[in-house]
Write a protein that holds these residues in place. Structure first.
Motif, mmCIF file in Angstrom:
data_model
loop_
_atom_site.group_PDB
_atom_site.id
_atom_site.type_symbol
_atom_site.label_atom_id
_atom_site.label_comp_id
_atom_site.label_asym_id
_atom_site.label_seq_id
_atom_site.Cartn_x
_atom_site.Cartn_y
_atom_site.Cartn_z
ATOM 1 N N ARG A 413 0.823 -1.198 0.000
ATOM 2 C CA ARG A 413 0.000 0.000 0.000
ATOM 3 C C ARG A 413 0.868 1.263 0.000
ATOM 4 O O ARG A 413 0.566 2.239 -0.694
ATOM 5 N N THR A 414 1.968 1.221 0.728
ATOM 6 C CA THR A 414 2.844 2.380 0.831
ATOM 7 C C THR A 414 3.390 2.790 -0.533
ATOM 8 O O THR A 414 3.577 3.979 -0.806
ATOM 9 N N ARG A 415 3.611 1.829 -1.394
ATOM 10 C CA ARG A 415 4.123 2.189 -2.728
ATOM 11 C C ARG A 415 3.040 2.163 -3.807
ATOM 12 O O ARG A 415 3.330 2.088 -4.992
ATOM 13 N N GLY A 416 1.781 2.219 -3.375
ATOM 14 C CA GLY A 416 0.694 2.455 -4.308
ATOM 15 C C GLY A 416 0.185 1.243 -5.044
ATOM 16 O O GLY A 416 -0.491 1.391 -6.070
ATOM 17 N N GLN A 417 0.465 0.044 -4.542
ATOM 18 C CA GLN A 417 -0.029 -1.171 -5.200
ATOM 19 C C GLN A 417 -1.043 -1.859 -4.299
ATOM 20 O O GLN A 417 -0.813 -2.035 -3.095
ATOM 21 N N ASN A 418 -2.159 -2.244 -4.893
ATOM 22 C CA ASN A 418 -3.280 -2.815 -4.157
ATOM 23 C C ASN A 418 -3.225 -4.333 -4.247
ATOM 24 O O ASN A 418 -3.938 -4.963 -5.029
ATOM 25 N N LEU A 419 -2.364 -4.923 -3.429
ATOM 26 C CA LEU A 419 -2.075 -6.353 -3.490
ATOM 27 C C LEU A 419 -1.769 -6.845 -2.083
ATOM 28 O O LEU A 419 -1.339 -6.069 -1.222
ATOM 29 N N ASN A 420 -2.005 -8.150 -1.850
ATOM 30 C CA ASN A 420 -1.655 -8.763 -0.563
ATOM 31 C C ASN A 420 -2.443 -8.131 0.587
ATOM 32 O O ASN A 420 -1.953 -7.970 1.687
ATOM 33 N N LEU A 421 -3.707 -7.777 0.287
ATOM 34 C CA LEU A 421 -4.606 -7.125 1.237
ATOM 35 C C LEU A 421 -4.036 -5.798 1.733
ATOM 36 O O LEU A 421 -4.140 -5.447 2.919
ATOM 37 N N ALA A 422 -3.448 -5.043 0.799
ATOM 38 C CA ALA A 422 -3.099 -3.656 1.107
ATOM 39 C C ALA A 422 -4.364 -2.882 1.447
ATOM 40 O O ALA A 422 -4.376 -2.042 2.357
ATOM 41 N N TYR A 423 -5.412 -3.123 0.695
ATOM 42 C CA TYR A 423 -6.745 -2.570 0.963
ATOM 43 C C TYR A 423 -7.738 -3.730 1.000
ATOM 44 O O TYR A 423 -7.435 -4.857 0.582
ATOM 45 N N GLY A 424 -8.942 -3.426 1.440
ATOM 46 C CA GLY A 424 -9.990 -4.439 1.521
ATOM 47 C C GLY A 424 -10.941 -4.428 0.348
ATOM 48 O O GLY A 424 -11.986 -5.080 0.385
#
Length: 789
Positions: A413-424
């Motif tokens: 999430r910190t580097r702007g990628q929505n993967l590995n449950l960075a977001y729901g």
């Protein structure tokens, strides 16, 4: 389980342990592993649980493996804590193509037990009934295949108690196995502990697929789980989308390298391994995934009402379901106003126009056709290929290790990628700040043009030999790159997954246009069994099979010395009928697996009042339907070069064609109601199946295709080829455990426990290419009778 709705009952409260809530049956439940606040991956500042990195199997410590297991296990229960009532757990999805969620709650636990036993890591079952009930999920043949078992499921308390027992077994194994001691050797493909990590990644698959099923439930049955990651940014709400058009990125082409090295230090599914190199011609790709806003224009323009935009299969799905907009869109006004909200994972929200459109393959292809018409392009738009995605991702570069082995959800999430449950949830299509094309990984999966297929050198893993191979069938389309809810191996750069084209996953699409202007799209669509499926669709081969089935002996083989090899389907049916008569078996219903264009099924109807013929090829089954309705079909047999001879396929007048039912189905995944046939004919099928064992295993057992005392007739030339069947699952024609094994010996090994051998013979058949070229083949025919208890 009988459902009794209690409006005051929430499964979430039961899971969270805030108070003990009594279910309808008076049973109590709680977390079966670690509570989220005590679980690795818990973000204390946010109060949510995210995914840990994928373990490095060369260096992982016992503590790291335990943490990853706990993270996996508790993520499942966090997800299920969003269910508010028993209906959510026990009601099958609206499309009736999957089990209810209670199955997917207990299924990962049952798989741990079954696979750990296969690997010899544990010896005894925990609950044999549950390990059968929860063993196998559903892979429907078609969007209208809704014939599923009526099953009585255990209560939530019972399923939770089972999960708790399995949790203890797996945790004990992690804490005690010497293979995880300090300085252990790398855990590779042949290591017994490989199956432990198989269990982790299998459960993570079902975290993702269960979330889709939850999203399909009424929102009133749900509440947002307390510990689920926050949704991605939604943008400013508006009734209509802001004006926006796709931007294009020109790509020069090159050579794409694909495949995961066997010694790579992370777990992978068998389809990821192998090695391939594919040339990629210049192309242009949309810089972003197609957004809800862009897809809205297709809906408003009547795209769902315009048959010309859809493939025949896609239009069949659309009309059957009466689909008018994407599945997770919710109409927010009068019909025709085209105002929508979005059903997010747990609630309905104002439409986030910048989020990607979550659609199936059919919808993506229809949109591509529509946009080409709007833009006036001479060439059509299409979806990317696997090779094109691989080339783009290689150009962006990567670290020495797969990023998911280094980063948890927060780091992505910190580097702007929505993967590995960075977001729901999924998020804006331009959230990824990296240059070039956005969202090559994460946010939502990407549909591509390729059918699911193995790489050269791919092998089937003995611990899970039916994970990939049954889907190398030309019926499963590939999705790539993972989604917001993809974790572990699913979030890997090597991940490649597959679903039938009508199926919904968290998947969207980029668009591609070819620099060449080739109307076909310039894309070579690949697939392990695709070559076979496409071959059987061609008119020339259809005519060849009509000749094989219905050509007169003189037409099919004008030379007397081989005329006895004609009418092979009739002779197969005769063998069934004559043997049944000899053994005194009354034929009340019979099954013809791999019926092709139907001659053997019709011939079986001479002595059986209820015959079902199945085949994977749509062209074959449609031909059978025509012959059943009309009794005849004109075709042309090849004479020489471009010259053809007129022919007519005829079903004998004395045959009652109404005794036969034809159905399109996969021999490796037959409908569950197929059981208890008095006779089953399988003619020349085994050596064209990606997994012959998947078909053979259905013949016996509690729901066996052949009833006890019933008859099985199987023929095969055993023409094994890795293009159709991976070597590791050939019945014969290979060296196994240092011994040369023939196909008929491998078949006997499969059947002997439940079937009694009756007889065998060589059965020749001839396939005509043209008037001076014929293929003469000698099939091995064996007759079996299922043993009675």
């Amino acid at each position: 389980m009988k459902i009794t709705r209690n409006p005051n009952l929430t499964l979430a409260d039961a899971f969270l342990g805030e108070e003990q809530i009594s279910l309808a049956e008076g049973l109590l439940v709680g977390w079966t592993g670690k509570e989220p606040e005590a679980c690795p991956g818990y973000l204390e500042g946010e109060g949510v649980l995210t995914s840990l990195p994928l373990p490095n199997l060369a260096t992982c410590t016992r503590d790291e493996v335990r943490d990853y297991f706990d993270n996996t296990w508790t993520l499942t229960e966090v997800l299920f804590s969003g269910l508010r009532c028993e209906e959510a757990l026990y009601t099958a999805p609206y499309h009736q193509l999957r089990h209810p969620l209670v199955f997917y709650y207990a299924h990962p636990a049952a798989l741990y037990v079954n696979k750990l036993r296969v690997a010899g890591l544990i010896t005894d079952p925990i609950d044999p009934f549950y390990e059968t009930l929860f063993e196998t999920g559903v892979d429907e043949m078609s969007w209208d295949d809704m014939s599923k078992n009526e099953t009585s499921w255990p209560s939530l308390a019972e399923a939770s108690a089972y999960r708790k027992r399995v949790y203890g077994i797996v945790l004990g194994l992690i804490d005690s196995h010497p293979g995880l001691a300090t300085g252990h050797e790398p855990i590779g493909w042949e290591h017994p502990l490989w199956v432990l990590f198989l269990g982790f990644e299998h459960e993570r698959i079902h975290i993702e697929t269960s979330l889709v099923l939850i999203r399909e439930l009424p929102s009133s049955w749900l509440e947002r789980p307390k510990h689920w990651p926050a949704d991605a940014p939604r943008g400013e709400p508006s009734a209509t989308p802001p004006a926006r058009t796709l931007e294009w990125l020109e790509v020069v082409g090159g050579e794409a390298a694909l495949g995961k090295p066997r010694d790579y230090p992370s777990y992978g599914w068998d389809n990821e391994y192998g090695e391939d190199s594919r040339p990629v011609e210049p192309f242009a790709i949309s810089k972003t995934l197609v957004s809800n806003g862009e897809f809205h224009a297709f809906v408003v323009a009547g795209g769902y009402r315009s048959e010309r935009l859809w493939t025949p299969e896609g239009w069949g799905w659309r009309t059957f379901r009466n689909v008018k907009w994407p599945t997770f869109w919710v109409s927010a006004g009068p019909a025709g106003l085209n105002e929508f909200k979005l059903r997010a994972p747990f609630e309905t929200i104002e439409m986030p126009w910048a989020w990607p459109a979550v659609v199936n393959y059919h919808e993506a292809k229809a949109y591509a056709q529509w946009l080409a018409e709007q833009d006036g392009q001479e060439q059509s738009y299409r979806l990317p290929t696997e090779a094109e995605y691989a080339l783009l991702r290689a150009e962006k570069g990567t670290s020495d290790l797969d990023p998911v082995m280094l980063e948890d959800g927060l780091a992505f999430r910190t580097r702007g990628q929505n993967l590995n449950l960075a977001y729901g949830s999924e998020g804006p299509v331009d959230l990824d700040p990296s240059p070039g094309a956005h969202d090559l990984v994460g946010n939502v999966w990407r549909w591509c043009e390729d059918d699911f297929h193995p790489f050269p050198g791919s092998q089937v893993h003995p611990y899970y030999d039916d994970f990939s191979s049954p889907c190398y069938d030309g019926e499963h389309t590939m999705i790539l790159g993972g989604s917001f809810s993809s974790t572990g191996d699913l979030a890997s750069v090597f991940s490649r997954f597959h679903f039938r084209p009508h199926f919904f996953q968290h998947a969207g699409f980029h668009l591609v246009r070819d620099a060449s202007g080739d109307e076909s799209g310039g894309a070579v669509r690949l697939g392990g069994a695709r070559g076979q499926a496409d071959k059987y669709e061609r008119t020339e081969v259809l005519a060849q099979y009509l000749e094989l089935h219905y050509g007169t002996p003189i037409q099919a083989m004008p030379y007397k010395f081989a005329r006895a090899a004609t009418e092979f389907p009739r002779r197969c049916a005769d063998l069934v009928l004559e043997t049944a008569n000899t053994l005194g078996i009354e034929l009340k219903k019979a099954l013809d697996i791999g019926c092709a264009v139907g001659r053997s099924s019709f011939e079986l109807a001479r002595g059986c009042p209820d015959v079902t013929g199945i085949d994977l090829s749509a062209a074959f089954v449609e031909t059978c339907w025509h012959l059943q309705a009309e009794g005849k079909l004109d075709y042309q047999a090849r004479a020489e070069g471009d010259l053809r001879e007129d022919r007519q396929a005829l079903v004998a007048e004395e045959i009652d064609r109404n005794r036969v039912t034809f159905r399109r189905a996969d021999a490796m995944g037959l409908p569950p109601e197929f059981e208890g046939f008095c006779a089953v004919l399988i003619a020349n099928v085994f050596c064209r199946l990606p997994s012959p064992g998947a078909c053979l295993c259905r013949l016996g057992g509690a729901r066996g295709l052949v009833r006890p005392g019933g008859l099985l007739v199987a023929t095969s030339p055993y023409s094994w080829h890795p293009d159709f069947t991976p070597r590791e699952v050939w019945l014969g024609g290979r060296v196994k455990d240092g011994v040369e094994v023939l196909g008929k010996e491998g078949l006997r090994e499969f059947l002997d426990p439940e079937f009694e051998f009756v007889s065998e013979q060589d059965m020749p058949f001839v396939i005509r290419d043209h008037v001076r070229k014929y293929e003469l083949v000698f099939a091995h025919a064996s007759v079996w009778r299922r043993r009675t208890p």
